[in-house]
Design an enzyme around this catalytic site. Structure first.
Site: not given
Ligand code: NAD
Length: 251
Positions: A155, A159
């Site tokens: 991861y 990133k």
């Molecule tokens: P989430 O799991 O709620 O949403 C992620 C979405 O991406 C889901 O709807 C999933 O179906 C979709 N997805 C996954 N793989 C996919 C693919 N191959 N094609 C299309 N869609 C796909 O998570 P989130 O926290 O909203 O994550 C969104 C972004 O934020 C991600 O890139 C994640 O790495 C980043 N992020 C999240 C956090 C956290 O703490 N939640 C922290 C840092 C970064």
């Protein structure tokens, strides 16, 4: 800050839940027509229906962001339905936790495909359309795109790749009138990161104390920054990596 997206068209990936859904909701409320793209076809339909129910204009597209065919198709569908593209939020991502020595190659490759290769494909296939009238790409990176995190090597690598790609893409696309920025969320209360308990319970747990504000963030708090960067109010901001993490110490 409330920026106006009236007459603009936005594409948000990973918009069926979490940060992507929150971005889609704010963009829609502020006047944009929104393409809700996600691997989760039902979830994408559900969010698009919510936006329409609230008076917005939306299109749901089921896609795997890691495939070139998916990226070509989503752009075709957006152009067919709305005829232009102004804002792109490349947000879909997956988390992988586990020791480096125990990470198998298939897991490593899937994380790199979904979190990094998809951003390359997303930029490649949307930038020419954004360049027509000028536009903005915002990519969801992570705190893990700026610092190392224990037990998250694939991861973290994906990133860090994203933040590097954003800087490189911004330099190539700037002359075309396309801005590219990244947001780096800390722990955010979404399906991905927080599965254990209510928001209050999570805020009472150790993960909340990794931030200076001593709480986890909410998806809308990331989405607000994304929408600012996507708006004309951020017209001189590109190639920048923006933390939205409640203040996280360097580790
Ligand atoms: P989430 O799991 O709620 O949403 C992620 C979405 O991406 C889901 O709807 C999933 O179906 C979709 N997805 C996954 N793989 C996919 C693919 N191959 N094609 C299309 N869609 C796909 O998570 P989130 O926290 O909203 O994550 C969104 C972004 O934020 C991600 O890139 C994640 O790495 C980043 N992020 C999240 C956090 C956290 O703490 N939640 C922290 C840092 C970064």
């Amino acid at each position: 800050m409330s920026a106006c997206f009236k007459g603009r068209v936005a594409l948000v990936s990973g918009a069926a839940s979490g940060i992507g859904r929150a971005t889609a909701q704010i963009l829609s409320r502020r006047g944009a027509a929104v393409c809700v793209a996600d691997l989760d076809a039902d979830g994408a339909q559900r969010v698009a229906a919510e936006l329409v129910e609230a008076g917005g204009s939306a299109l749901a597209v089921a896609m795997d962001v890691s495939t070139e065919a998916g990226n070509v198709d989503v752009v075709e569908q957006v152009m067919q339905k709305f005829g232009r593209l102004d804002v792109v939020h490349l947000n879909a991502g997956i988390l992988s936790v586990g020791s480096l020595l125990e990470t198998d190659l298939a897991t490593w490759q899937r994380v790199l495909d979904v979190n990094l290769t998809a951003v390359f494909l997303g930029i490649k296939h949307t930038a020419p359309l954004l360049a027509v009238q000028g536009g903005s790409i915002v990519v969801t990176a992570s705190f893990a795109g700026r610092e190392g995190s224990y037990g998250m090597s694939s991861y973290v690598a994906s990133k860090h790749g994203v933040t590097g790609l954003v800087k490189a893409a911004a330099s190539e696309l700037g002359p075309m009138g396309v801005r590219v920025n990244a947001v780096c969320p800390g722990p955010i209360y979404t399906d991905m990161m927080i599965t254990a308990g209510s928001l209050d319970e999570v805020n009472a747990s150790p993960v909340a104390r990794t931030t200076m504000l001593e709480r986890v963030g909410e998806a809308r708090e990331v989405a607000e920054l994304v929408c600012f960067l996507a708006s004309d109010a951020a017209s001189f901001i590109t190639g920048a990596i923006h933390a939205v993490d409640g203040g996280m110490p360097v580790i």
